[in-house]
Design an enzyme around this catalytic site. Sequence first.
Site, PDB file in Angstrom:
ATOM      1  N   GLY A 618       0.856  -1.182   0.000  1.00 17.53           N
ATOM      2  CA  GLY A 618       0.000   0.000   0.000  1.00 17.53           C
ATOM      3  C   GLY A 618       0.883   1.220   0.000  1.00 17.53           C
ATOM      4  N   GLY A 620       0.773   5.713   0.274  1.00 14.49           N
ATOM      5  CA  GLY A 620      -0.011   6.919   0.483  1.00 14.49           C
ATOM      6  C   GLY A 620       0.896   8.120   0.470  1.00 14.49           C
ATOM      7  N   GLY A 621       0.355   9.240   0.874  1.00 15.67           N
ATOM      8  CA  GLY A 621       1.085  10.493   0.788  1.00 15.67           C
ATOM      9  C   GLY A 621       2.380  10.491   1.572  1.00 15.67           C
ATOM     10  CE1 TYR A 622       1.404   8.883   7.534  1.00 15.96           C
ATOM     11  CE2 TYR A 622       3.677   8.200   7.698  1.00 15.96           C
ATOM     12  CZ  TYR A 622       2.392   8.144   8.160  1.00 15.96           C
ATOM     13  OH  TYR A 622       2.095   7.370   9.236  1.00 15.96           O
ATOM     14  N   GLY A 623       4.210   7.823   2.715  1.00 17.63           N
ATOM     15  CA  GLY A 623       5.104   6.681   2.684  1.00 17.63           C
ATOM     16  C   GLY A 623       4.474   5.440   2.091  1.00 17.63           C
ATOM     17  CB  VAL A 625       1.782  -0.211   4.010  1.00 20.87           C
ATOM     18  CG1 VAL A 625       1.627  -1.377   4.982  1.00 20.87           C
ATOM     19  CG2 VAL A 625       1.153   1.025   4.603  1.00 20.87           C
ATOM     20  CE  LYS A 639       1.021   5.158   8.887  1.00 18.08           C
ATOM     21  NZ  LYS A 639      -0.333   5.373   9.403  1.00 18.08           N
ATOM     22  CG  ASP A 735      -9.130   9.319   8.472  1.00 13.68           C
ATOM     23  OD1 ASP A 735     -10.143   9.651   7.816  1.00 13.68           O
ATOM     24  OD2 ASP A 735      -8.023   9.120   7.934  1.00 13.68           O
TER      25      ASP A 735
END
Length: 952
Positions: A618, A620-623, A625, A639, A735
């Site tokens: 996976g 996403g914006g900050y890294g 997984v 993560k 969230d």
Amino acid sequence: MVRRRLRLLLLLLLFLCCLAGSRIASADTNPQDAAALKSLMKRWRKSVPTSWRKSNDPCARWDGVTCNANSRVTSLNLFGMNLKGTLSDDIGNLTELTVLDLSSNKDLGGKLPAAIGNLVQLKILALIGCSFSGNLPSELGNLSQLDFFALNSNQFTGIIPPSLGKLSEVTWLDLADNQLIGPIPNSRDHGTGFDQLLKAEHFHLNQNKLQGSVPDYLFNSSMNLKHILFDRNNFSGSIPSSIGVLPKLEVLRLNNNAFTGQVPAMNNLTKLHVLMLSNNKLSGLMPNLTGMGELENVDLSNNSFVPSDVPSWFSGLEKLITLRMQSVGLSGQLPQKLFSFPELEHVILSDNQLNETLDMGNNVSKRLKLVDIQNNKIASVTLYNYLKGDMLKLTGNPLCNDSVLSSTMPCTGQLTEYRTQPPPLPDVQCSDPFIETIVFRAPFFGDVTNYLEILHDNLSSKLKGCTPNNLGLVPSNDNAYLNVDIKACPVNQKRFNYSQVLKCFNLTLQTYKPPEIFGPYYVKAHPYPFHDKTSRAVLIGVVTGSVLLVIGLALIGVYAVRQKRRAQKLVSINDPFASWGSMGQDIGEAPKIKSARCFKLEDLKLSTNDFREINAIGAGGYGTVYRGKLPDGQLIAIKRSKQGSMQGGLEFKTEIELLSRVHHKNLVGLVGFCFEKGERMLVYEFIPNGTLSEALYGIKGVQLDWSRRLKIALDSARGLAYLHDHADPPIIHRDVKSTNILLDERMTAKVADFGLSLLVSDSEEGLFCTNVKGTLGYLDPEYYMTQQLTAKSDVYSFGVVLLELIVAKPPIHKQNYIVREVKTALDMGDQMYCGLREVMDPILQKRGDLRGFVRFLRLALQCVEDLGADRPSMNTVVREIEVIMQENGIRTGTSSASSSFSIDSRTTMMAAPRYPYSNASTSSTTFDMDSSRAFEYSGMFPSEGSLKNRST
Ligand SMILES: *[C@@H]1O[C@H](CO)[C@@H](O)[C@H](O)[C@H]1NC(C)=O
Ligand SMILES: *[C@@H]1O[C@H](CO)[C@@H](O)[C@H](O)[C@H]1NC(C)=O
Ligand SMILES: *[C@@H]1O[C@H](CO)[C@@H](O)[C@H](O)[C@H]1NC(C)=O
Ligand SMILES: *[C@@H]1O[C@H](CO)[C@@H](O)[C@H](O)[C@H]1NC(C)=O
Ligand SMILES: *[C@@H]1O[C@H](CO)[C@@H](O)[C@H](O)[C@H]1NC(C)=O
């Protein structure tokens, strides 16, 4: 006793007749032929058909004898007659003979007399399945008219006489299953040879002890060869490149020899559908099968090819049924396309170096029965719900070294050679069935069931008039060929008589053409009790009222799903504080951590193969997984923050602190973290079944039925209720969304991603936040407007998730907002909930049985009330869903306030997933673990939308 005496008497009579016959030339039959036949009869004694002993005139009365207008014997057809004895030179006196078929007489043997070469009119010579021995007489080469030449399944020894090269008319040449030695004769080395047999379509020389090399000039493009069966010999040297120019070749079996060197180009063999080169010493590059689109069965196993990546032609052989490449040095990744070929049944690639993720994709062949990838280097598999434990064999891969994983994976299969499981015996019942075995030599059949039905229909029509409906087929697999026993019962009589057998079952001569897929075959009849006088009596007496049971084929493939799974062990964390002291870089105040483990960067590198792309599950914006595995076998999700992301830093801290404090079976557990050399990593327990959003509307194989949706709602509500009411201090998730709800191997939902969560101290009613954070579509409008965050904001987001469970679409899709959409739909229907049909998940509608639906819908709508005060608390939500489930007889499972990092015991029953290929509606049965999809994982990250919204 009486019977024996009668027999003796009869024999005496016959003997007298014969004596008489030898003096008085028989009325019709040519004397030379009659003498020859009678001489044969003497050798075969009482094993000859009774009619021979009764009559003096072969042409008129003898079973199996056919004569022409000149009373010359033209055909001697004694297939399966239980003849005992030998042949003598006298056979050579039947000079007008065109057909000689003595096949399937097991006790007929001895040497083949040289005089057989006198039968120059012979077109068909079939001595299949007898016990002839000694050398093949070179006089066979004189049979210049011979078209069908089959001496297979005897005990012939010695070499193949080069004179056979003179059989210029031969189309069918079968010497298989003997003890022949030496080379295949060729005209250059031996004067005459097989290269001259331009009409030949079949070279069946399999199962002998032939040796030496196969020279290039044995084949040329003017030959008509369709089937080359050279398997199970001792051939050596390289495979002649001239094989690649045979324009009509369909079957090429060179397996189980000692061929060496590079496989020549065969791309011009566009009609080839069986290619078996296994168990040789072939080297060089793996053959390039590009463009050989007719291939159905390919076996290249156990050769010494240069190790190579999975070749590109794996994606190009659209007609493949079986692909077998054991131990050939394959590495890399299998293309999904391979598994989508519609006929595909078996992929056997054990003992290779396949090292990438096994992902067969969603569009696999409906016929797929076996994917054997044992003993490779596979560390991860994408499982889909069509996969059953006995379909996929993974024993001996790195992922099976893992105790947790191996119990959820098809790791327990035996390492034994795969064989077809013959379907149960079809029941054709009578006291004396006629049985003959058809031996199909070319393909490796996997699941014969489908094909047997075709074969059965096909044979039934062929045998019409002999055995209406009384035909059974019993397949067996001797590991090389497919054997099918035809078992036939006569109608209105106890036994078949000679002429019936001759008429009906004389398949030796290939008069019967099976469906193409079956390839070349030969036939062996089993001994049949013709010589029982009582049966004769019955035959004449006709019809006793015995109605024979007609039981059709019950060809049901038995696929027992009996995989014993290892008892699951609890995963314990080894001393979480052991390495705590090593922590401590410039993050300000170190996170307050109760029970998380501090990982060394080196260890995490090792567990993910140095953060290989392949292990990324996976992003996403900050890294990113990554999936990883600890030395103790535990699977983890890591993560990893992008370097220098400040936001990541804050969330990093929040999440470690929160997660290390909260333990609940419906919350994703934190295993540990790593803070070293500027790296920030959070290590979670690995949740194999992806996110709820994927399960609802992603690309996935799982279809969630209503009761499972209820269970997922309950699980996640429990997780949130724990955060709100049991955590100390309480935690607001901030969230909540379907991509943050993960499903474990038993489809238990777990809430993830606490990066935005806030602690709520007891005194405060709500929190005043400067930045509204969350994900579009889930955002509580009240919070958005007032910037006042309360636990009810989570309830709103959760309400959106509940609506997603009904609609199975993202909250914002095609400019529709799910909350508005559902409300509008409800307003539109004149009757209650009628309008909802428009927006509801069709899967739910199709399956009906939506117990408690109305109440559930009402709850969801309450959760998304505009005012927080009007929404229920998470605790109320939990209780309400529990009531809905209990009232409708759906098990809720126990609610546990906290549990540590234990994998839940396996007692919870859940509704079974709907398998894509069965229409049967499955209702609450045990959920089959192997059928769940694992190892897809992307929920650890906020979606793009949420990130945009998040950054100030
Ligand atoms: C077969 O023919 C040969 C010569 O042509 C003769 O000697 C022999 O007796 C014949 N055999 C029989 C059984 O008639
Ligand atoms: C295949 O056939 C083509 C055209 O017939 C020919 O040019 C080519 O040389 C052949 N390839 C081999 C390997 O025989
Ligand atoms: C295999 O053959 C095809 C066409 O004959 C060619 O395009 C391809 O590059 C070959 N592959 C390899 C690995 O040699
Ligand atoms: C798989 O093996 C090939 C060949 O040995 C190698 O190049 C590749 O990096 C390996 N992939 C993984 C994920 O280990
Ligand atoms: C063998 O079967 C075919 C048809 O199935 C028939 O025409 C032929 O006569 C049979 N042969 C004998 C010897 O009966």
